[in-house]
Design a protein around this motif. Structure first.
Motif, PDB file in Angstrom:
ATOM      1  N   VAL A  74       0.849  -1.190   0.000  1.00 23.36           N
ATOM      2  CA  VAL A  74       0.000   0.000   0.000  1.00 23.36           C
ATOM      3  C   VAL A  74       0.889   1.246   0.000  1.00 23.36           C
ATOM      4  O   VAL A  74       1.765   1.386   0.862  1.00 23.36           O
ATOM      5  N   ALA A  75       0.675   2.131  -0.954  1.00 20.85           N
ATOM      6  CA  ALA A  75       1.430   3.382  -1.025  1.00 20.85           C
ATOM      7  C   ALA A  75       0.639   4.494  -0.341  1.00 20.85           C
ATOM      8  O   ALA A  75      -0.529   4.717  -0.653  1.00 20.85           O
ATOM      9  N   VAL A  76       1.288   5.173   0.603  1.00 19.85           N
ATOM     10  CA  VAL A  76       0.667   6.298   1.312  1.00 19.85           C
ATOM     11  C   VAL A  76       1.454   7.552   0.932  1.00 19.85           C
ATOM     12  O   VAL A  76       2.639   7.668   1.245  1.00 19.85           O
ATOM     13  N   ILE A  77       0.813   8.481   0.259  1.00 19.54           N
ATOM     14  CA  ILE A  77       1.509   9.621  -0.323  1.00 19.54           C
ATOM     15  C   ILE A  77       0.749  10.911  -0.043  1.00 19.54           C
ATOM     16  O   ILE A  77      -0.448  10.897   0.240  1.00 19.54           O
ATOM     17  N   GLY A  78       1.474  12.025  -0.121  1.00 19.27           N
ATOM     18  CA  GLY A  78       0.865  13.326   0.126  1.00 19.27           C
ATOM     19  C   GLY A  78       1.909  14.343   0.511  1.00 19.27           C
ATOM     20  O   GLY A  78       3.107  14.054   0.552  1.00 19.27           O
ATOM     21  N   GLN A  79       1.482  15.552   0.787  1.00 25.45           N
ATOM     22  CA  GLN A  79       2.411  16.620   1.112  1.00 25.45           C
ATOM     23  C   GLN A  79       3.017  16.424   2.496  1.00 25.45           C
ATOM     24  O   GLN A  79       2.454  15.730   3.340  1.00 25.45           O
ATOM     25  N   SER A  80       4.160  17.038   2.713  1.00 28.88           N
ATOM     26  CA  SER A  80       4.836  16.922   4.005  1.00 28.88           C
ATOM     27  C   SER A  80       3.974  17.516   5.110  1.00 28.88           C
ATOM     28  O   SER A  80       3.267  18.512   4.912  1.00 28.88           O
ATOM     29  N   GLY A  81       4.008  16.871   6.275  1.00 25.62           N
ATOM     30  CA  GLY A  81       3.241  17.350   7.414  1.00 25.62           C
ATOM     31  C   GLY A  81       1.783  16.991   7.385  1.00 25.62           C
ATOM     32  O   GLY A  81       0.989  17.492   8.197  1.00 25.62           O
ATOM     33  N   SER A  82       1.390  16.120   6.462  1.00 23.02           N
ATOM     34  CA  SER A  82      -0.031  15.770   6.338  1.00 23.02           C
ATOM     35  C   SER A  82      -0.447  14.630   7.262  1.00 23.02           C
ATOM     36  O   SER A  82      -1.627  14.302   7.342  1.00 23.02           O
ATOM     37  N   GLY A  83       0.523  14.005   7.934  1.00 18.72           N
ATOM     38  CA  GLY A  83       0.188  12.922   8.863  1.00 18.72           C
ATOM     39  C   GLY A  83       0.272  11.539   8.252  1.00 18.72           C
ATOM     40  O   GLY A  83      -0.378  10.607   8.731  1.00 18.72           O
ATOM     41  N   LYS A  84       1.093  11.394   7.194  1.00 19.17           N
ATOM     42  CA  LYS A  84       1.224  10.081   6.549  1.00 19.17           C
ATOM     43  C   LYS A  84       1.760   9.028   7.511  1.00 19.17           C
ATOM     44  O   LYS A  84       1.239   7.919   7.607  1.00 19.17           O
ATOM     45  N   SER A  85       2.833   9.378   8.219  1.00 19.98           N
ATOM     46  CA  SER A  85       3.456   8.411   9.116  1.00 19.98           C
ATOM     47  C   SER A  85       2.515   8.016  10.253  1.00 19.98           C
ATOM     48  O   SER A  85       2.431   6.840  10.622  1.00 19.98           O
ATOM     49  N   SER A  86       1.795   8.984  10.795  1.00 20.50           N
ATOM     50  CA  SER A  86       0.824   8.678  11.853  1.00 20.50           C
ATOM     51  C   SER A  86      -0.300   7.800  11.327  1.00 20.50           C
ATOM     52  O   SER A  86      -0.790   6.911  12.022  1.00 20.50           O
ATOM     53  N   PHE A  87      -0.699   8.037  10.098  1.00 19.93           N
ATOM     54  CA  PHE A  87      -1.747   7.236   9.464  1.00 19.93           C
ATOM     55  C   PHE A  87      -1.282   5.789   9.304  1.00 19.93           C
ATOM     56  O   PHE A  87      -2.033   4.849   9.582  1.00 19.93           O
ATOM     57  N   ILE A  88      -0.047   5.602   8.864  1.00 21.22           N
ATOM     58  CA  ILE A  88       0.510   4.254   8.714  1.00 21.22           C
ATOM     59  C   ILE A  88       0.554   3.546  10.065  1.00 21.22           C
ATOM     60  O   ILE A  88       0.195   2.366  10.176  1.00 21.22           O
ATOM     61  N   ASN A  89       0.974   4.257  11.099  1.00 22.00           N
ATOM     62  CA  ASN A  89       1.023   3.653  12.435  1.00 22.00           C
ATOM     63  C   ASN A  89      -0.369   3.240  12.910  1.00 22.00           C
ATOM     64  O   ASN A  89      -0.530   2.211  13.581  1.00 22.00           O
ATOM     65  N   ALA A  90      -1.373   4.035  12.557  1.00 21.12           N
ATOM     66  CA  ALA A  90      -2.750   3.682  12.926  1.00 21.12           C
ATOM     67  C   ALA A  90      -3.170   2.395  12.222  1.00 21.12           C
ATOM     68  O   ALA A  90      -3.813   1.522  12.813  1.00 21.12           O
ATOM     69  N   LEU A  91      -2.786   2.255  10.949  1.00 23.77           N
ATOM     70  CA  LEU A  91      -3.113   1.038  10.211  1.00 23.77           C
ATOM     71  C   LEU A  91      -2.352  -0.165  10.759  1.00 23.77           C
ATOM     72  O   LEU A  91      -2.872  -1.283  10.798  1.00 23.77           O
ATOM     73  N   LEU A  92      -1.106   0.075  11.182  1.00 27.05           N
ATOM     74  CA  LEU A  92      -0.292  -1.006  11.742  1.00 27.05           C
ATOM     75  C   LEU A  92      -0.701  -1.364  13.169  1.00 27.05           C
ATOM     76  O   LEU A  92      -0.327  -2.417  13.677  1.00 27.05           O
ATOM     77  N   GLY A  93      -1.454  -0.472  13.815  1.00 29.18           N
ATOM     78  CA  GLY A  93      -1.822  -0.704  15.208  1.00 29.18           C
ATOM     79  C   GLY A  93      -0.661  -0.480  16.152  1.00 29.18           C
ATOM     80  O   GLY A  93      -0.584  -1.079  17.227  1.00 29.18           O
ATOM     81  N   LEU A  94       0.264   0.415  15.765  1.00 26.50           N
ATOM     82  CA  LEU A  94       1.459   0.677  16.569  1.00 26.50           C
ATOM     83  C   LEU A  94       1.452   2.100  17.107  1.00 26.50           C
ATOM     84  O   LEU A  94       0.984   3.034  16.447  1.00 26.50           O
ATOM     85  N   GLY A  95       1.998   2.270  18.323  1.00 31.38           N
ATOM     86  CA  GLY A  95       2.233   3.593  18.861  1.00 31.38           C
ATOM     87  C   GLY A  95       3.444   4.210  18.186  1.00 31.38           C
ATOM     88  O   GLY A  95       4.282   3.504  17.611  1.00 31.38           O
ATOM     89  N   HIS A  96       3.567   5.550  18.265  1.00 29.24           N
ATOM     90  CA  HIS A  96       4.651   6.229  17.558  1.00 29.24           C
ATOM     91  C   HIS A  96       6.044   5.852  18.081  1.00 29.24           C
ATOM     92  O   HIS A  96       7.038   5.995  17.358  1.00 29.24           O
ATOM     93  N   GLU A  97       6.108   5.372  19.315  1.00 34.77           N
ATOM     94  CA  GLU A  97       7.413   5.047  19.897  1.00 34.77           C
ATOM     95  C   GLU A  97       7.704   3.550  19.887  1.00 34.77           C
ATOM     96  O   GLU A  97       8.752   3.120  20.366  1.00 34.77           O
ATOM     97  N   GLU A  98       6.780   2.758  19.343  1.00 30.96           N
ATOM     98  CA  GLU A  98       6.980   1.309  19.317  1.00 30.96           C
ATOM     99  C   GLU A  98       7.933   0.921  18.190  1.00 30.96           C
ATOM    100  O   GLU A  98       8.048   1.608  17.170  1.00 30.96           O
ATOM    101  N   GLU A  99       8.606  -0.209  18.405  1.00 24.81           N
ATOM    102  CA  GLU A  99       9.534  -0.713  17.405  1.00 24.81           C
ATOM    103  C   GLU A  99       8.794  -1.053  16.115  1.00 24.81           C
ATOM    104  O   GLU A  99       7.738  -1.662  16.132  1.00 24.81           O
TER     105      GLU A  99
END
Length: 414
Positions: A74-99
């Motif tokens: 799955v490709a997650v794309i968009g402008q910087s600061g849009s929350g892509k990484s946080s969105f991926i973590n939500a899909l993965l079920g991981l907290g931002h500080e988890e391995e």
């Protein structure tokens, strides 16, 4: 005549016996169409109708393996600061500080194409792509990346207005014949701001509809017809359009990839749990049909039947799918501030032997009937094994779902 026939019946025309089972099972095969391609379903039905038992088992096994091993990118794309990484973590079920979580920061943190594999299912990969607004973004917005046919679909992220760059990107994706979805993140922040500025007139549903209508109009004006827009909060994946997004992605995927997608869904809401249960129930039909095909052969149920070790393995697998494996139970206990033993005492699926224990006369009679049918094989044995496998697996999955929902509600309340 296949090798099963010659080995067990020394020349009897076993295909004729198998034909008697066709009316009972042929229509049931179509119930697995949610995780199998129509081609696979028709192929299994055809060999079943021809009475080729060995080939039936092989076709079902091959179809199951194909659905279980289908990679998902799955490709997650968009402008910087849009929350892509946080969105991926939500899909993965991981907290931002988890391995294994995607990197999140107040400055652009995605400078290159970065893969994030699911912690439990490594065949699922989310690709965090550099934002078009960063100095390190590609000179021609995502031309090279969109040209990569490895992605199953694209999610275009924005935390504000979608731009002409997003329209160009969507057009390039469309030209490749791939699906794309627009996701507006941080909708919870906008709702909070709206409520704070207009405390008297604020109505959540009206504000959400206004945001959605505005985005549909904007996307239409920049050349995107009939866009799919989802309003989400990366910190609340059980709210807003997150569940609807998951359901839409599931429906649009090829049948053999739906199983892979469902497995990676976190048990963060009743909706996610139910979607997973529905797809896994389709696989139960296939497992039951495979057992039924084998059980036609005399004595085969003794060697390949759904015995206690296989039942325990099955229950543990369902627990893992829904986040009730040993490690997950420890984490749930920690969140609830209680002991693992207390969790186990309040659930039914965490102690296999206690769960399946049944010393009643009826259970013993059923065991004797199963043995008698297995010795003789044929239609009775086939139907017996089908019902046994189907209803036991259904009982396992329903009990696990009841347990995980109960623990989810306790966690949310706490």
């Amino acid at each position: 005549m296949d090798w099963f026939t010659s080995y067990f019946l020394s020349g009897k025309n076993f295909e004729q016996l198998a034909q008697k089972c066709v009316p009972h099972y042929s229509t049931l095969i179509s119930k697995a169409v949610g995780i199998l391609s129509q081609e696979s379903v028709e192929r299994i039905q055809r060999v079943f109708q021809e009475g080729k038992l060995k080939q039936v088992v092989e076709e079902i096994q091959e179809a199951l393996q194909k659905s279980e091993n289908a990679p998902l990118d799955v490709a997650v794309i968009g402008q910087s600061g849009s929350g892509k990484s946080s969105f991926i973590n939500a899909l993965l079920g991981l907290g931002h500080e988890e391995e294994g979580s995607a990197h999140v920061g107040v400055v652009p943190t995605t400078m290159k194409k970065t893969p994030y594999q699911h912690p439990k299912y490594p065949i699922v990969t989310f690709w965090d792509l550099p934002g078009t607004g960063t100095p390190n973004s590609l000179p021609d917005p995502y031309l090279e990346i969109v040209g990569d046919d490895d992605y199953d679909f694209f999610i275009i992220i924005s935390s504000s207005r979608f731009s002409s760059n997003d329209a160009l990107l969507a057009q390039k994706i469309k030209e490749k014949g791939k699906n794309f979805y627009f996701v507006r993140t941080m909708v919870d922040v906008e709702l909070h701001s709206e409520e704070k500025s207009k405390p008297i007139s604020f109505k959540k549903e009206r504000v959400l509809q206004q945001i959605r209508d505005d985005y549909l109009a904007i996307l239409s004006n920049i050349g995107i017809s009939n866009p799919c827009v989802f309003l989400v909060s990366n910190f609340h994946p059980d709210k807003f359009d997150f569940p609807r997004l998951q359901e839409t992605l599931l429906q649009d995927l090829p049948a053999h990839k739906r199983y892979t997608f469902v497995l990676q869904l976190s048990s963060l809401s009743d909706a996610f749990i139910e979607v997973k249960r529905v797809i896994l129930k389709e696989k139960i039909w296939l497992n039951a049909l495979k057992s039924a095909a084998l059980a036609i052969i005399p004595f085969m149920a003794f060697f390949s039947g759904f015995d206690l070790p296989k039942q325990e393995k099955c229950l543990n697998l369902y627990r893992s799918y829904f986040g009730l494996d040993e490690q997950s139970v420890k984490e749930i206990a920690q969140k609830l501030g209680t002991s693992v033993q207390e969790i186990k005492s309040s659930t039914k699926s965490l102690d296999f032997w206690l769960f399946v224990k049944n010393d009643s006369i009826a259970a013993k009679a059923m065991k004797c009937a199963e043995s008698f049918c297995s010795v003789n094989g044929g239609l009775r044995s086939s139907i017996f094994q089908f019902l046994k496998v189907y209803f036991l697996r259904l009982k396992f999955i329903n009990t696990v779902v009841d347990d995980v929902k109960m623990l989810l509600h306790k966690t949310l309340e706490s």
